[in-house]
Design an enzyme around this catalytic site. Structure first.
Site, PDB file in Angstrom:
ATOM      1  CE  LYS C 104      65.066  13.197 -57.864  1.00  0.00           C
ATOM      2  NZ  LYS C 104      64.791  14.624 -57.719  1.00  0.00           N
ATOM      3  N   GLY C 165      61.486  21.917 -52.712  1.00  0.00           N
ATOM      4  CA  GLY C 165      61.015  23.293 -52.863  1.00  0.00           C
ATOM      5  C   GLY C 165      60.913  24.078 -51.575  1.00  0.00           C
ATOM      6  N   GLY C 192      65.632  20.466 -51.005  1.00  0.00           N
ATOM      7  CA  GLY C 192      65.692  21.283 -49.805  1.00  0.00           C
ATOM      8  C   GLY C 192      66.639  22.462 -49.888  1.00  0.00           C
TER       9      GLY C 192
END
Lengths: 263, 263, 263, 263
Positions: C104, C165, C192
Site C-alpha cells: 500500500k 482519521g 475518511g
C-alpha cells in the site's frame, strides 16, 4: 466591532481589482449579451482563449474591442491543451498576441471532465514562472497539489469546485478550506459554479475570488445572472469577514423571556 | 431574453416592500448597532416582541423611535407563547400597542428547539384571521401544514429553515420547494439562517423573502453581516429568475475546440 | 431478475477475497481487541506499517502472529514517507521483512492532512511497478491522477474519502463516481470513513472495496464497529448491484388506489 | 468495552422483533418475488393495506397466506385516507378483517407528496388509542408533532424521511435526531428510503427501526435489495451503539511516527 471597513479589493500578481468576480467569455450567445453581462458583473478581469479572438489589427467589433470598451484586464487561458509542452507554447503565443504575461494555465487531463492533469500542470507552471509569466493555474481541489503550485511561484491557485460547465457548485468545501489554509497566495474558485449561492459559499470558505463563465453565459438571462453573481460574491466576502454565528443543535431565542407581559 | 426587469419588490398583505429581507430585532448588543444594521440591511419590515419595548408615550431613545427613524414597518410577534389562546391574547395586545393588525404569529411547541406547534398555530391563525389580522405564521417546514395555514387565510407562510438562532441554514431544501409549489401566498424563510449563502439558497428555492435576526444581531460584525444579507437576498432572487444552467455529471467546455491555433 | 447471484468476492492483484473490507491496524488499544476486531470484520487483507512490528523470528504474541492466526493476507504500507525515494526504500524493506511484493503505497504531502502528494506518488508507483511490486496507491480523489496511477500499472487505486482519521466520510461522492468511470482496476475507498453509512455509500458509488482503520480501532467499541462495517460494506455492494429506485421529486404511492373498500 | 452484547431486538407495542426492518408490501411485481424479498429481509413485521387483500376464507395463494407462511406479524395501514374519520373507519375494518388492533395510521394531506396531515393524524390517533388500538402513526418529520403523537399514547412515531416512493433518503437528519430526543417511544423512519446507506444513516441517527416498501419492491432486483437493507439496518444499529469516532478537520495518523525504521 461595528465599524465595517469596506472591502478594499483583491490583489493578485501585483494588481488590485475592485471586484472579486472574474468572468470567462466562453458560451455567450453573442457579443452584445456578453458585453452587457461583463458590465453587469462589475468584473475587472476577464479570461479568453487565444483561438477565440481574431487579433489582427483593424478587426472591429470583436471580443477584444468589447473587453477594451469595458475597461477590463485580459487573462488569456490555455484551454484545450493536454500537455505541459502544448500549454507553454500557447501561453507564449498568447503573450505575444495580447501583450500580457498573465496566463490562466489549463492543462486538461481528461476530455469528459476537463479536469486538470496535476503533473503536467505543475511542470508547465514551473516553466512559465521561470519565463516571467504571472501564472494562475486551474487546478483540481487537491490541497497538496495546490500548495506545490504555490511553492513553484504561481501568483494564485484556482481550484475547481466541480467540472467546467457542470453547475454542480463546490463539490468538496472541506478541500477548499484546506487549500485556503495551506497557501499564502490568493485562492480563486474556478469552475463548477451553477448559481449565486455557490459563489457566496465559495467566498465564505475563504476564497479570495471566484471565476465563472457558463453559469452566466449559458443562463437563460445572462445579464440578470451576472448581476446575481456580483452580489453573491460581495455577500460571501462580507459574510466571511463578519464573523458568522456558531452552529447550534438546539435553538437560541432571539427574544429573551424577560419582560413578557403578564397575561 | 437579456432585458432584465429589475426586481419590482415583494408584496405581502397588500403592502409592497422594496427589500425582500425582513429583520428581527432580538439579540442586538445595543440600539446603536441595531440601527446601523437595520439601515445596512435595506429592510422595510422589522419584527419585534411586545415585551421588548416600552410603548408608553414620551419614552425616548427606545426601539420604537429607532424603527420610526429608519422608516420601517413594524411586525409584532407573539414570541414566547405556547398556546393558541396565549398567542391570540398577545396579538391583540400588540395590535393595540403598535396600532397595526399585522402579526408574526408564533406558537412555540418545544422550549429547546423553539419549533412551532402546528395544531395550536393553525387554531390561532384561524381565529386571528377571523378577527381581521394580517397573519404571518412562523411554521415548521411541513408542506401540508403550510398549505392549511394558507387555506385559512394567512397572508404568507413562514417555514423554519432550522431552529431559531441555530445557524444551521435550510435543513430541508426539498420541503421548501414543496411548500413553494403548494401555496399561492408568499413563502418567507424564517429562522435558521446562519450566513449569506443560506439566504441566497432560500431565495433560489423560490422563497419570496427571508426573515432573520440572530445571523445579523449576533454576528461579530452585525453591520457587515446585514450588508451581506442584503446582497445575498438580492443575489438569490436574481438567480432564481435568471434561469440557472442545468447540473451535468460531466463537463461542458465553455471554450469550444473550433479555431484552435495549430501548434 | 430475482435470482440474486451471491457476491463472488473481490479480486485485486490476481487474488480473490471473500470480503470487500480491508482493515488497517493502527490505532488499536491493544492486540487482544485488534484480534477480535479483525475476526469480527471478516476481512481477508490487513495493512500494517513496517515500523509497527517486530519481525525478528521467535517474537511471540505480536501483530504478525495475530494476523497469521487470523489467516489474513498482509498489505504492508509506506506510512510516514514524504518522498518517492523514501517510499520506494520502505517498500523494499517491507518486501524483505514480510515476504510479499504487495504494497500500500503512501507518499504523504502534508503533515496536518496526511493527504498524498500526487507527483511523488506517481513517481514511486512507476518505479515499484517496474520492480515487480503489486502496487495499491493511497491517492487523493483527483480523477485524473487516479487514471494516471492505473495507467502506470497500479493494481488498484485507493482514493481518500477524507483525511486519515478524520471520520468525515466521503467528501466528494462525485469524484469517486468519476474515478470509478475512468479506470478498469479496482477502486478502493481509503481513509475518511467514520461510520457504517459512509462505508455503505462508498460501495454504492461503485467502489470495489473499502479500507479503514481508525473508524474501527478508535471506536468506543471496536468489535461492534468492525461488525457494523462488515455488514455495511456488504449492504452497499448488494445495493449497488440491485438497481436502486430512481429519485423522484414527488411521491409514488406504494399502495395503488384501486380496490379501496367503499366507506 | 469490547464485549459487544448482540442486538437484543426491538420492542414496540409490547412485542419484540428480532429484526429492526419493517417491510411494506406495495409495489411488488408479483407474490413470488415478494415472498422471496420478505424472507431475504429477515423482517418480522409487514404492513399491508386493507384493500390489497381478499380476506374471504378459502382464498388461497394470496398475500395473507404468503405472510402467514413467512411467519411475520401483520401491520394493517390506512393508506389512501385523507381525513381522521376515514382513517378511523378503515382502522376498524382492518381490525375486524385481520384480527389485530395494530394499525399503521396514515392520514394523507396532499396527493402529490402523500405527506401526512398532522392535524387530522393527531385527531385520529387520539381516537384510536382511546379505542384500544396500538397506533403507529406515519407522521411528518416535525419534532413537535411527533412529541404530541407520543403524548396521546401512540406506541411509536414514524417520521417520513422523504415522500413515499421518492427514494430521496433522510431529507432532514437534524429533525430525526430532534425527534429521537423528544419522545420515549420507538422512532421508526418511514418513507423515503432509496438505498442501503439511507437505511444505515437512519439507524445511526438513533431510529429504532426502518420501514420501507418501494426501495425493495421496485428495485431491479428486489431480493438483493431486501438483503442489502437487512444488512444496512443491522450495520447502522451496531454503529449507533459502537460509539463512532469524532469528526476532525485535520488528520489523525492511524500509524504513529514512533518506531519508524531509519532510512
Amino acid at each position: 466591532m461595528t465599524t465595517t471597513s469596506p472591502d478594499d479589493g483583491f490583489t493578485v500578481g501585483g494588481e488590485t481589482f475592485g471586484s472579486r468576480l472574474i468572468l470567462g467569455t466562453g458560451g455567450a450567445a453573442n457579443l452584445h449579451v456578453l458585453e452587457q453581462a461583463v458590465r453587469a458583473s462589475g468584473t475587472g478581469l476577464v479570461t479568453l482563449a487565444l483561438r477565440r479572438v481574431d487579433t489582427a489589427p483593424g478587426t472591429s467589433g470583436g471580443l477584444l474591442d468589447l473587453l477594451d470598451r469595458c475597461g477590463v484586464r485580459l487573462l488569456p487561458n490555455t484551454a484545450g491543451c493536454y500537455t505541459a509542452a502544448e500549454a507553454v507554447k500557447v501561453a507564449h503565443l498568447a503573450r505575444d498576441a495580447f501583450d500580457t504575461d498573465w496566463v490562466k494555465l489549463e492543462v486538461i487531463g481528461d476530455e469528459r471532465t476537463l479536469l486538470p492533469d496535476g503533473v503536467e500542470l505543475l511542470r508547465a507552471a514551473e516553466e512559465l514562472v521561470a519565463d516571467g509569466f504571472t501564472v494562475l493555474p486551474y487546478t483540481s481541489d487537491d490541497p497538496v497539489l495546490a500548495r506545490r503550485l504555490a511553492d513553484v511561484g504561481c501568483a494564485a491557485v484556482m481550484p475547481a469546485g466541480a467540472p467546467i460547465g457542470s453547475g454542480l457548485g463546490v463539490g468538496n468545501p472541506h478541500h477548499i478550506r484546506l487549500i485556503r489554509q495551506s497557501v499564502e497566495v490568493p485562492v480563486i474558485l474556478d469552475a463548477g459554479i451553477g448559481t449565486a449561492s455557490d459563489a457566496a459559499l465559495a467566498m465564505e470558505l475563504g476564497c479570495d475570488a471566484v471565476l465563472l463563465a457558463s453559469a452566466v453565459t449559458r443562463a437563460v438571462d445572462p445579464v440578470a445572472m451576472a448581476t446575481a453573481m456580483r452580489y453573491a460574491v460581495e455577500a460571501g466576502r462580507l459574510a466571511y469577514g463578519a464573523g458568522r454565528i456558531a452552529r447550534r443543535f438546539h435553538a437560541l431565542a432571539s427574544t429573551p423571556d424577560e419582560g413578557r407581559p403578564d397575561l
